[in-house]
Motif scaffolding. Structure first.
Motif, PDB file in Angstrom:
ATOM      1  N   ALA A  91      19.334 -29.860   1.424  1.00  0.00           N
ATOM      2  CA  ALA A  91      20.555 -30.847   1.819  1.00  0.00           C
ATOM      3  C   ALA A  91      21.687 -30.506   1.118  1.00  0.00           C
ATOM      4  O   ALA A  91      22.746 -30.544   1.378  1.00  0.00           O
ATOM      5  N   GLU A  92      21.649 -29.749  -0.050  1.00  0.00           N
ATOM      6  CA  GLU A  92      22.635 -29.209  -0.908  1.00  0.00           C
ATOM      7  C   GLU A  92      23.378 -28.311  -0.479  1.00  0.00           C
ATOM      8  O   GLU A  92      24.627 -28.189  -0.246  1.00  0.00           O
ATOM      9  N   LEU A  93      22.789 -27.228   0.220  1.00  0.00           N
ATOM     10  CA  LEU A  93      23.222 -26.204   0.930  1.00  0.00           C
ATOM     11  C   LEU A  93      23.986 -26.733   2.206  1.00  0.00           C
ATOM     12  O   LEU A  93      24.956 -26.093   2.683  1.00  0.00           O
ATOM     13  N   LYS A  94      23.456 -27.757   2.792  1.00  0.00           N
ATOM     14  CA  LYS A  94      24.172 -28.281   3.976  1.00  0.00           C
ATOM     15  C   LYS A  94      25.483 -28.761   3.463  1.00  0.00           C
ATOM     16  O   LYS A  94      26.363 -28.851   4.418  1.00  0.00           O
ATOM     17  N   LYS A  95      25.438 -29.562   2.510  1.00  0.00           N
ATOM     18  CA  LYS A  95      26.700 -30.249   2.002  1.00  0.00           C
ATOM     19  C   LYS A  95      27.561 -28.923   1.590  1.00  0.00           C
ATOM     20  O   LYS A  95      28.917 -29.179   2.012  1.00  0.00           O
ATOM     21  N   LYS A  96      27.268 -28.112   0.781  1.00  0.00           N
ATOM     22  CA  LYS A  96      28.290 -26.856   0.766  1.00  0.00           C
ATOM     23  C   LYS A  96      28.662 -26.282   1.650  1.00  0.00           C
ATOM     24  O   LYS A  96      30.146 -25.830   1.944  1.00  0.00           O
ATOM     25  N   ALA A  98      29.088 -27.673   4.939  1.00  0.00           N
ATOM     26  CA  ALA A  98      29.931 -28.520   5.741  1.00  0.00           C
ATOM     27  C   ALA A  98      31.463 -28.834   4.906  1.00  0.00           C
ATOM     28  O   ALA A  98      32.468 -29.020   5.684  1.00  0.00           O
ATOM     29  N   GLU A  99      31.449 -28.287   3.712  1.00  0.00           N
ATOM     30  CA  GLU A  99      32.755 -28.273   2.577  1.00  0.00           C
ATOM     31  C   GLU A  99      33.457 -27.053   3.068  1.00  0.00           C
ATOM     32  O   GLU A  99      34.603 -27.002   2.275  1.00  0.00           O
ATOM     33  N   PRO A 101      34.258 -25.325   6.223  1.00  0.00           N
ATOM     34  CA  PRO A 101      34.163 -25.153   7.636  1.00  0.00           C
ATOM     35  C   PRO A 101      34.736 -23.641   8.204  1.00  0.00           C
ATOM     36  O   PRO A 101      34.384 -23.305   9.169  1.00  0.00           O
ATOM     37  N   ASP A 102      35.685 -22.921   7.357  1.00  0.00           N
ATOM     38  CA  ASP A 102      36.200 -21.750   7.816  1.00  0.00           C
ATOM     39  C   ASP A 102      35.454 -20.486   7.648  1.00  0.00           C
ATOM     40  O   ASP A 102      35.808 -19.378   7.834  1.00  0.00           O
ATOM     41  N   ARG A 103      34.321 -20.575   6.687  1.00  0.00           N
ATOM     42  CA  ARG A 103      33.465 -19.667   6.654  1.00  0.00           C
ATOM     43  C   ARG A 103      31.818 -20.039   6.756  1.00  0.00           C
ATOM     44  O   ARG A 103      31.550 -21.275   6.458  1.00  0.00           O
ATOM     45  N   ASP A 104      31.084 -19.204   7.328  1.00  0.00           N
ATOM     46  CA  ASP A 104      29.573 -19.495   7.634  1.00  0.00           C
ATOM     47  C   ASP A 104      28.938 -19.296   6.064  1.00  0.00           C
ATOM     48  O   ASP A 104      28.792 -18.092   5.572  1.00  0.00           O
ATOM     49  N   VAL A 105      28.712 -20.106   5.286  1.00  0.00           N
ATOM     50  CA  VAL A 105      28.011 -20.083   3.942  1.00  0.00           C
ATOM     51  C   VAL A 105      26.697 -19.414   4.072  1.00  0.00           C
ATOM     52  O   VAL A 105      26.465 -18.692   2.942  1.00  0.00           O
ATOM     53  N   LEU A 106      25.989 -19.612   4.996  1.00  0.00           N
ATOM     54  CA  LEU A 106      24.818 -18.925   5.038  1.00  0.00           C
ATOM     55  C   LEU A 106      24.888 -17.508   5.397  1.00  0.00           C
ATOM     56  O   LEU A 106      23.642 -17.025   4.900  1.00  0.00           O
ATOM     57  N   LEU A 107      25.835 -17.017   5.886  1.00  0.00           N
ATOM     58  CA  LEU A 107      25.900 -15.665   6.091  1.00  0.00           C
ATOM     59  C   LEU A 107      26.930 -15.078   5.255  1.00  0.00           C
ATOM     60  O   LEU A 107      27.192 -13.834   5.484  1.00  0.00           O
ATOM     61  N   CYS A 108      27.899 -15.718   4.261  1.00  0.00           N
ATOM     62  CA  CYS A 108      28.823 -15.218   3.619  1.00  0.00           C
ATOM     63  C   CYS A 108      29.771 -14.584   4.434  1.00  0.00           C
ATOM     64  O   CYS A 108      30.217 -13.493   4.094  1.00  0.00           O
ATOM     65  N   ALA A 109      30.229 -14.971   5.487  1.00  0.00           N
ATOM     66  CA  ALA A 109      31.025 -14.455   6.591  1.00  0.00           C
ATOM     67  C   ALA A 109      31.647 -15.290   7.322  1.00  0.00           C
ATOM     68  O   ALA A 109      31.427 -16.572   7.520  1.00  0.00           O
ATOM     69  N   GLN A 110      32.803 -14.708   8.070  1.00  0.00           N
ATOM     70  CA  GLN A 110      33.308 -15.441   9.292  1.00  0.00           C
ATOM     71  C   GLN A 110      32.983 -15.162  10.571  1.00  0.00           C
ATOM     72  O   GLN A 110      33.286 -15.919  11.407  1.00  0.00           O
ATOM     73  N   ASN A 111      32.052 -14.233  10.733  1.00  0.00           N
ATOM     74  CA  ASN A 111      32.024 -13.790  12.119  1.00  0.00           C
ATOM     75  C   ASN A 111      30.482 -13.537  12.028  1.00  0.00           C
ATOM     76  O   ASN A 111      29.678 -13.803  11.230  1.00  0.00           O
ATOM     77  N   THR A 112      29.919 -13.183  13.369  1.00  0.00           N
ATOM     78  CA  THR A 112      28.563 -12.851  13.507  1.00  0.00           C
ATOM     79  C   THR A 112      28.253 -11.346  13.353  1.00  0.00           C
ATOM     80  O   THR A 112      28.892 -10.645  13.979  1.00  0.00           O
ATOM     81  N   PRO A 113      27.200 -10.876  12.310  1.00  0.00           N
ATOM     82  CA  PRO A 113      26.917  -9.708  12.276  1.00  0.00           C
ATOM     83  C   PRO A 113      26.445  -8.850  13.313  1.00  0.00           C
ATOM     84  O   PRO A 113      25.531  -9.769  14.096  1.00  0.00           O
ATOM     85  N   ARG A 114      26.401  -7.496  13.225  1.00  0.00           N
ATOM     86  CA  ARG A 114      25.638  -6.723  14.278  1.00  0.00           C
ATOM     87  C   ARG A 114      24.054  -6.793  14.048  1.00  0.00           C
ATOM     88  O   ARG A 114      23.192  -6.702  15.191  1.00  0.00           O
ATOM     89  N   ASP A 115      23.715  -6.968  12.841  1.00  0.00           N
ATOM     90  CA  ASP A 115      22.328  -6.883  12.357  1.00  0.00           C
ATOM     91  C   ASP A 115      22.193  -7.304  10.910  1.00  0.00           C
ATOM     92  O   ASP A 115      23.174  -7.317  10.085  1.00  0.00           O
ATOM     93  N   ILE A 116      21.118  -7.947  10.576  1.00  0.00           N
ATOM     94  CA  ILE A 116      20.790  -8.502   9.336  1.00  0.00           C
ATOM     95  C   ILE A 116      19.259  -7.803   8.965  1.00  0.00           C
ATOM     96  O   ILE A 116      18.518  -7.705   9.594  1.00  0.00           O
ATOM     97  N   SER A 117      19.323  -7.388   7.575  1.00  0.00           N
ATOM     98  CA  SER A 117      18.082  -6.955   6.936  1.00  0.00           C
ATOM     99  C   SER A 117      17.722  -7.681   5.849  1.00  0.00           C
ATOM    100  O   SER A 117      18.661  -8.195   4.985  1.00  0.00           O
ATOM    101  N   VAL A 118      16.570  -7.767   5.405  1.00  0.00           N
ATOM    102  CA  VAL A 118      16.186  -8.622   4.111  1.00  0.00           C
ATOM    103  C   VAL A 118      15.485  -7.673   3.175  1.00  0.00           C
ATOM    104  O   VAL A 118      14.571  -6.746   3.625  1.00  0.00           O
ATOM    105  N   GLY A 119      16.110  -7.558   1.924  1.00  0.00           N
ATOM    106  CA  GLY A 119      15.608  -6.890   0.790  1.00  0.00           C
ATOM    107  C   GLY A 119      14.155  -6.971   0.216  1.00  0.00           C
ATOM    108  O   GLY A 119      13.606  -8.195   0.527  1.00  0.00           O
TER     109      GLY A 119
END
Length: 167
Positions: A91-96, A98-99, A101-119
């Motif tokens: 819930a806290e991250l959803k609130k963050k 929502a606050e 809107p100009d940036r995708d907080v979950l991706l730390c970006a404004q656009n969609t990446p070509r690929d994602i990897s997990v370390g």
């Protein structure tokens, strides 16, 4: 004949264990012969909350491997789906999000990446949190990294707790 009797006894013991019954045998049945059959049957059961608890560490926390699988599934190739954003984010991250809107907080970006990897995943039992570096891949061989945090408490469904974007 003796080999056949031992095999029959082992199969009977495995069947009894699988059904949750106690087998009383006069002969010394090889108890270890039942263990592999039992493990296979347990893995094939439907995933319930009790089963999930069986896969966690002895203190009821998600393991590093469980967190890695979650993050890999959550982020996928291009980022979380609308369903994941709704049901697998604190819930806290959803609130963050929502606050901002100009940036995708979950991706730390404004656009969609070509690929994602997990370390590699690190867990801190005392803090009851696990984390991993997430790398987003962009056009022109550019990469960005951020840290995703997950709650270790396996008594609740696994979810993304927070994201720390690198600046």
């Amino acid at each position: 004949m003796l080999r056949h009797a031992s095999r029959t006894t082992a199969i009977a013991a495995a069947t009894a264990v699988a059904l949750g019954l106690t087998l009383t045998a006069a002969s010394a049945a090889p108890a270890t012969a039942a263990a592999p059959d039992t493990a296979v049957q347990q893995q094939s059961r439907t995933d319930t909350r009790a089963d999930r608890a069986d896969r966690t560490d002895p203190n009821g926390r998600y393991t590093a491997e469980e967190i890695r699988r979650f993050l890999a599934s959550f982020y996928g190739k291009h980022g979380p789906s609308a369903w994941q954003r709704e049901h697998q984010v604190s819930a806290e991250l959803k609130k963050k999000a929502a606050e901002t809107p100009d940036r995708d907080v979950l991706l730390c970006a404004q656009n969609t990446p070509r690929d994602i990897s997990v370390g590699k995943v690190t867990t801190a039992q005392s803090a009851r949190v696990g984390w991993a570096t997430i790398t987003t891949h962009w056009s022109g061989n550019r990469t960005e990294r951020f840290t995703a945090y997950v709650d270790l408490d396996a008594s609740r469904p696994i979810e993304l707790l927070d994201v720390a974007c690198s600046m």
